[in-house]
Write an enzyme that holds these catalytic residues in place. Sequence first.
Site, PDB file in Angstrom:
ATOM      1  N   THR A  14      84.590  19.535 -37.904  1.00 29.25           N
ATOM      2  CA  THR A  14      84.563  19.001 -36.538  1.00 29.25           C
ATOM      3  C   THR A  14      83.136  18.850 -36.034  1.00 29.25           C
ATOM      4  OG1 THR A  14      86.716  19.904 -36.013  1.00 29.25           O
ATOM      5  CG2 THR A  14      85.266  19.557 -34.160  1.00 29.25           C
ATOM      6  N   SER A  62      87.834  20.615 -43.285  1.00 25.46           N
ATOM      7  CA  SER A  62      87.921  21.809 -44.144  1.00 25.46           C
ATOM      8  C   SER A  62      89.347  22.252 -44.447  1.00 25.46           C
ATOM      9  CB  SER A  62      87.096  22.970 -43.579  1.00 25.46           C
ATOM     10  OG  SER A  62      87.785  23.682 -42.593  1.00 25.46           O
ATOM     11  N   THR A  95      85.910  24.653 -39.098  1.00 26.86           N
ATOM     12  CA  THR A  95      86.297  26.027 -38.745  1.00 26.86           C
ATOM     13  C   THR A  95      87.519  26.514 -39.528  1.00 26.86           C
ATOM     14  OG1 THR A  95      87.689  25.233 -36.934  1.00 26.86           O
ATOM     15  CG2 THR A  95      85.417  25.836 -36.375  1.00 26.86           C
ATOM     16  N   ASP A  96      88.362  25.571 -40.008  1.00 23.27           N
ATOM     17  CA  ASP A  96      89.688  25.972 -40.483  1.00 23.27           C
ATOM     18  C   ASP A  96      89.681  26.865 -41.722  1.00 23.27           C
ATOM     19  OD1 ASP A  96      90.856  24.781 -38.344  1.00 23.27           O
ATOM     20  OD2 ASP A  96      91.505  22.971 -39.382  1.00 23.27           O
TER      21      ASP A  96
HETATM   22  C1  SIN Z   1      87.837  21.399 -40.021  1.00 23.25           C
HETATM   23  O1  SIN Z   1      88.109  22.576 -40.277  1.00 23.25           O
HETATM   24  O2  SIN Z   1      87.145  20.695 -40.791  1.00 23.25           O
HETATM   25  C2  SIN Z   1      88.372  20.752 -38.797  1.00 23.25           C
HETATM   26  C3  SIN Z   1      88.537  21.690 -37.678  1.00 23.25           C
HETATM   27  C4  SIN Z   1      87.247  22.264 -37.196  1.00 23.25           C
HETATM   28  O3  SIN Z   1      86.180  22.142 -37.759  1.00 23.25           O
HETATM   29  O4  SIN Z   1      87.335  22.924 -36.114  1.00 23.25           O
END
Ligand code: SIN
Length: 316
Positions: A14, A62, A95-96
């Site tokens: 993100t 991710s 984050t995932d």
């Molecule tokens: C991801 O994990 O690539 C998408 C969600 C995020 O980064 O918060």
Amino acid sequence: MKNRKIVILGTGGTIAGTASGVGDNLGYTAAQLGIEQLVDALPRQGNAPFALVSEQVAQVDSKDMDFSVWGQLAARVAHWLGQPDVQGIVITHGTDTLEETAWFLQVLLNPEKPVVLTCAMRPATALVPDGPQNMVDAVAVASHVGARGVTVVCAGVIHCAEDVQKVHTYRLDAFSSGDAGPLGYVEEGRLRMLRNWPFSGEQAARGPVNTVKLADAAAWSRVEIVMNHAGSGASVVEALVADGVNGLVVAGTGNGTLHHALEKALLEAQAKGVRVVRSTRCLNGRVLPRAGDLLPDSQGLSPVKARVSLLLSLMG
Ligand code: SIN
């Protein structure tokens, strides 16, 4: 001319995401902007002691993280860590699955230099994006003399790879270190440390890591996670064993407890040579061993991190 470097590796997420409008924090597409664009947008201080060098290693949401990206990332991190003029590394990541990548790199490399993963909960096009500040804070951690090991920086908090978990679907401060608490905070570029930097003597004793094997996705073992819940049974485990799984992590209830039918299937799998590790689906605390345990516990690791450790252990 600055002769020491902070290397910033981009993997997507993100933090590199874009939406069609500034008011849209949900309907965006992750992994759109290149790492150079993200680095160029950071405020520069003329007297900063380190040059920033960027490299795009991957460009993924991710949730789609896979062994081939992990293999490439490990190789690039190992490469840059080996350069004497590199002070530390920052990795931008979604984050995932960030906590899995952080633990993967910590177990594999146990770096003596800082490797700092950072991220964002809002896309780069948001009215008030959180990514740039997180990157600035991550660079502050990577620049800190004495910093070491793999850490995660998000919303001004420094987490240790071993403890960090994503615990919120939406808030900017989406990560927690649970019972262990954070390693420290970044406050206006300064670090306020609460605990020691991560270090694992066990990995240090293992010597240099060969990342060549990791680059071959087919060389990875297969480890799946199953969960204990009301009405659990044997069928998922039996199907996975029949399908050739090499390892199983079970996310048990409470102190790693298992429905008797699931436990029987896991013991049978273990007897057939499948490596089984017992973790807990509880967010805090760890599985405390009891005399006579037939399935080894995860040594305090969450199910996803126990899976990473088991994968690396199975790969030797
Ligand atoms: C991801 O994990 O690539 C998408 C969600 C995020 O980064 O918060």
